[in-house]
Design a protein around this motif. Structure first.
Motif, short mmCIF file in Angstrom:
data_model
loop_
_atom_site.label_atom_id
_atom_site.label_comp_id
_atom_site.label_asym_id
_atom_site.label_seq_id
_atom_site.Cartn_x
_atom_site.Cartn_y
_atom_site.Cartn_z
N VAL A 210 0.75 -1.16 0.12
CA VAL A 210 0.04 0.25 0.05
C VAL A 210 0.96 1.24 0.11
N TYR A 211 0.86 1.98 -1.06
CA TYR A 211 1.51 3.22 -1.02
C TYR A 211 1.10 4.32 0.02
N GLY A 212 2.22 4.99 0.50
CA GLY A 212 1.88 6.20 1.47
C GLY A 212 1.26 5.64 2.53
N LEU A 279 -1.50 -8.92 6.18
CA LEU A 279 -0.60 -8.94 5.00
C LEU A 279 -0.09 -7.53 4.47
N VAL A 280 -1.01 -6.49 4.96
CA VAL A 280 -0.81 -5.18 4.39
C VAL A 280 0.54 -4.64 4.71
N GLN A 281 1.25 -4.33 3.91
CA GLN A 281 2.64 -3.64 4.00
C GLN A 281 2.85 -2.08 3.54
N PHE A 282 2.86 -1.15 4.40
CA PHE A 282 2.88 0.29 3.71
C PHE A 282 4.33 0.56 3.02
N VAL A 283 4.26 0.88 1.94
CA VAL A 283 5.39 0.91 1.24
C VAL A 283 5.58 2.39 0.66
N PRO A 284 7.06 2.90 0.56
CA PRO A 284 7.10 4.33 -0.27
C PRO A 284 6.18 4.69 -0.92
N ASP A 285 5.65 5.83 -1.03
CA ASP A 285 4.85 6.31 -2.00
C ASP A 285 5.51 6.61 -3.38
N ARG A 286 4.29 6.55 -4.18
CA ARG A 286 4.58 6.83 -5.60
C ARG A 286 4.71 8.49 -5.79
N PRO A 287 5.93 8.71 -6.58
CA PRO A 287 6.22 10.08 -6.84
C PRO A 287 4.87 10.82 -7.30
N GLY A 288 4.65 12.16 -6.69
CA GLY A 288 3.73 12.91 -7.27
C GLY A 288 2.25 12.22 -7.10
N HIS A 289 2.06 11.40 -6.26
CA HIS A 289 0.94 10.47 -6.20
C HIS A 289 -0.51 11.45 -5.72
N ASP A 290 -1.30 11.50 -6.79
CA ASP A 290 -2.71 12.30 -6.54
C ASP A 290 -3.35 11.66 -5.43
N ARG A 291 -3.89 12.63 -4.63
CA ARG A 291 -4.63 12.32 -3.57
C ARG A 291 -6.06 11.83 -3.65
N ARG A 292 -6.75 12.32 -4.45
CA ARG A 292 -8.20 12.07 -4.78
C ARG A 292 -8.76 12.08 -6.03
N ASP A 340 9.44 -9.26 -14.20
CA ASP A 340 10.72 -8.26 -13.98
C ASP A 340 9.82 -6.88 -13.60
N TRP A 341 8.62 -6.62 -14.00
CA TRP A 341 7.94 -5.45 -13.58
C TRP A 341 7.94 -5.52 -11.88
N ILE A 342 7.23 -6.64 -11.52
CA ILE A 342 6.98 -6.80 -10.07
C ILE A 342 8.67 -6.45 -9.33
N ARG A 343 9.59 -7.14 -9.69
CA ARG A 343 10.77 -6.78 -9.18
C ARG A 343 11.09 -5.32 -9.45
N GLN A 344 10.98 -4.75 -10.52
CA GLN A 344 11.35 -3.41 -10.67
C GLN A 344 10.77 -2.42 -9.83
N ASN A 345 9.42 -2.70 -9.66
CA ASN A 345 8.65 -1.75 -8.66
C ASN A 345 8.43 -2.03 -7.34
N TYR A 346 8.67 -3.27 -6.88
CA TYR A 346 8.22 -3.48 -5.48
C TYR A 346 9.60 -4.12 -4.63
N GLU A 347 10.55 -4.61 -5.46
CA GLU A 347 11.50 -5.21 -4.57
C GLU A 347 12.34 -4.20 -3.57
N GLU A 348 12.64 -3.12 -4.08
CA GLU A 348 13.29 -1.98 -3.18
C GLU A 348 12.08 -1.50 -2.27
N ARG A 349 10.95 -1.22 -2.55
CA ARG A 349 10.01 -0.71 -1.72
C ARG A 349 9.67 -1.59 -0.68
N ILE A 350 9.31 -2.75 -0.84
CA ILE A 350 9.16 -3.96 0.35
C ILE A 350 10.25 -4.22 1.28
N ALA A 351 11.63 -3.90 0.60
CA ALA A 351 12.72 -4.16 1.54
C ALA A 351 13.01 -3.06 2.53
N GLN A 352 12.22 -1.80 2.21
CA GLN A 352 12.41 -0.76 3.18
C GLN A 352 11.76 -0.75 4.43
#
Ligand code: NAD
Ligand code: TYD
Length: 352
Positions: A210-212, A279-292, A340-352
């Motif tokens: 979950v972003y942010g 299982l919910v894991q808060f991960v670093p936000d998407r840059p410029g993430h629109d709020r609503r 490849d995409w899952i690795r690129q987008n989430y591996e670092e996020r989940i590790a933080q």
């Protein structure tokens, strides 16, 4: 139509076929395009698949003259915000250059039609609410006159394409229609988007990223309702107009994730996984993430009588059930490119 092997496009193909309409389906089969979405459609003679690129002017022009369509419904796009942050170039190419090429070819074809055919021809451009930017909690929902303020490369590329479509109506008289809709969900959605990603991860007991703070709000529109809105606008919309399409279902991301967890705990309980909300894991936000995002769909209701018919709870239950019943489809889309995409987008996020 373009992009008919993608998520919304393939649902639209099935709807057209059920109505007995002939569909020429032009799709490049990028990572998001999937021939398996069209297995049912391929059994019908009225579905004709054309493998090609909307940026290929000669191919598009020849296809139009070969099949002589009464309308073009344009779905083809690069559609995932996170990918647009990682690689914006592909979005400019397909969403801007591709829409421009399609408009040029559509105009040339349209000019050759008889006067009656010309009058009846339509170019319907499928766009997004993201072109309007981000709302604060108490702001009124987006309406058709809300100023454009796209924030991501994806939204900016879609906004550009909307402006081109508008210009082709005003300058050349091409009978265009534009729909701007909210977040779709339902069968055949590629599992890089929030809802299918969470369904698949939760099913297997994997972390739910979950972003942010999870409090970003989206309006959710069941894909079947979106397809019926497109049909309505295509048949009765006024050329040159835009119509906002929404599901009247604003939800915070965390609520969406929790609802999916509850549905899976009910439909596919698993003692080892237990309560899936854990299982919910808060991960670093998407840059410029629109709020609503929120959609005011009163124009299409008032002028054309269209309203969404599927509640978010009902649509989500149907969607979860569809993914549970289509394990083979899921295996099929989880190719190397997906991993490849899952690795690129989430591996670092989940590790933080
Ligand atoms: P998708 O990513 O699932 O599918 C896109 C399709 O377009 C794929 O089949 C792909 O192969 C095809 N395509 C991509 N580039 C192409 C090219 N150059 N030439 C021909 N075909 C190409 O997208 P989707 O979720 O079905 O979205 C469809 C449309 O609806 C898009 O225009 C998107 O911007 C818009 N939209 C989507 C949502 C949503 O929630 N999914 C919300 C609002 C608007
Ligand atoms: P998404 O499905 O990518 O659609 P969009 O960005 O077009 O709205 O994302 C929906 C919301 O869910 C958005 O606020 C971002 C958030 N999100 C997560 O929290 N985690 C994820 O892994 C993904 C893909 C999205």
């Amino acid at each position: 139509m373009t992009g008919g092997a993608g998520f919304i496009g393939s649902n639209f193909v099935l709807q057209c076929i059920a109505k007995g309409e002939t569909v020429i389906n032009l799709d490049l089969l990028t990572y998001a395009g999937n021939r398996a979405n069209l297995i049912e459609a391929d059994r019908e003679a009225c579905h004709i698949f054309a493998h090609g690129d909307i940026c290929d002017a000669a191919f598009v022009g020849a296809l139009l003259r070969e099949h002589h369509p009464q309308a073009i419904v344009h779905f083809a796009a690069e559609s995932h915000v996170d990918r647009s942050i990682a690689d914006p170039g592909a979005f400019i190419r397909t969403n801007v250059q591709g829409t421009f090429t399609l408009l040029e070819q559509a105009k040339a074809y349209w000019l050759e039609l008889s006067e009656t055919e010309k009058r009846n021809f339509r170019f319907l451009h499928v766009s997004t609410d993201e072109v309007y930017g981000s709302l604060r909690p108490t702001d009124p929902a987006f309406c058709e006159t809300t100023p454009y303020a796209p924030n991501s490369p994806y939204a900016a590329s879609k906004a550009s394409s909307d402006h081109l479509v508008r210009a082709y109506f005003h300058t050349y008289g091409l009978p265009t229609l534009t729909t701007n809709c909210s977040n779709n969900y339902g069968p055949f959605q590629f599992p890089e988007k929030l809802i299918p990603l969470v369904i698949l991860n939760a099913l297997e007991g994997k972390p739910l990223p979950v972003y942010g703070d999870g409090m970003n709000v989206r309006d959710w529109l069941y894909v079947g309702d979106h397809c019926s809105a497109i049909q309505t606008v295509l048949e009765n919309g006024r050329p040159g107009e835009t119509y906002n399409i929404g599901g009247n279902s604003e939800r915070a991301n965390l609520d969406v994730v929790h609802t999916i967890c509850s549905l899976l705990d009910e439909l596919r309980p698993n003692a080892t996984i237990g309560d899936r909300r854990t299982l919910v894991q808060f991960v670093p936000d998407r840059p410029g993430h629109d709020r609503r995002y929120a959609i005011d769909a009163s124009k299409v209701a008032r002028e054309l009588g269209w309203r969404p018919t599927v509640s978010f709870e009902e649509g989500l239950r149907r969607t979860v059930q569809w993914y549970l019943e289509n394990a083979h489809w899921i295996e099929n889309v989880r190719t190397g490119a997906y991993r490849d995409w899952i690795r690129q987008n989430y591996e670092e996020r989940i590790a933080q």
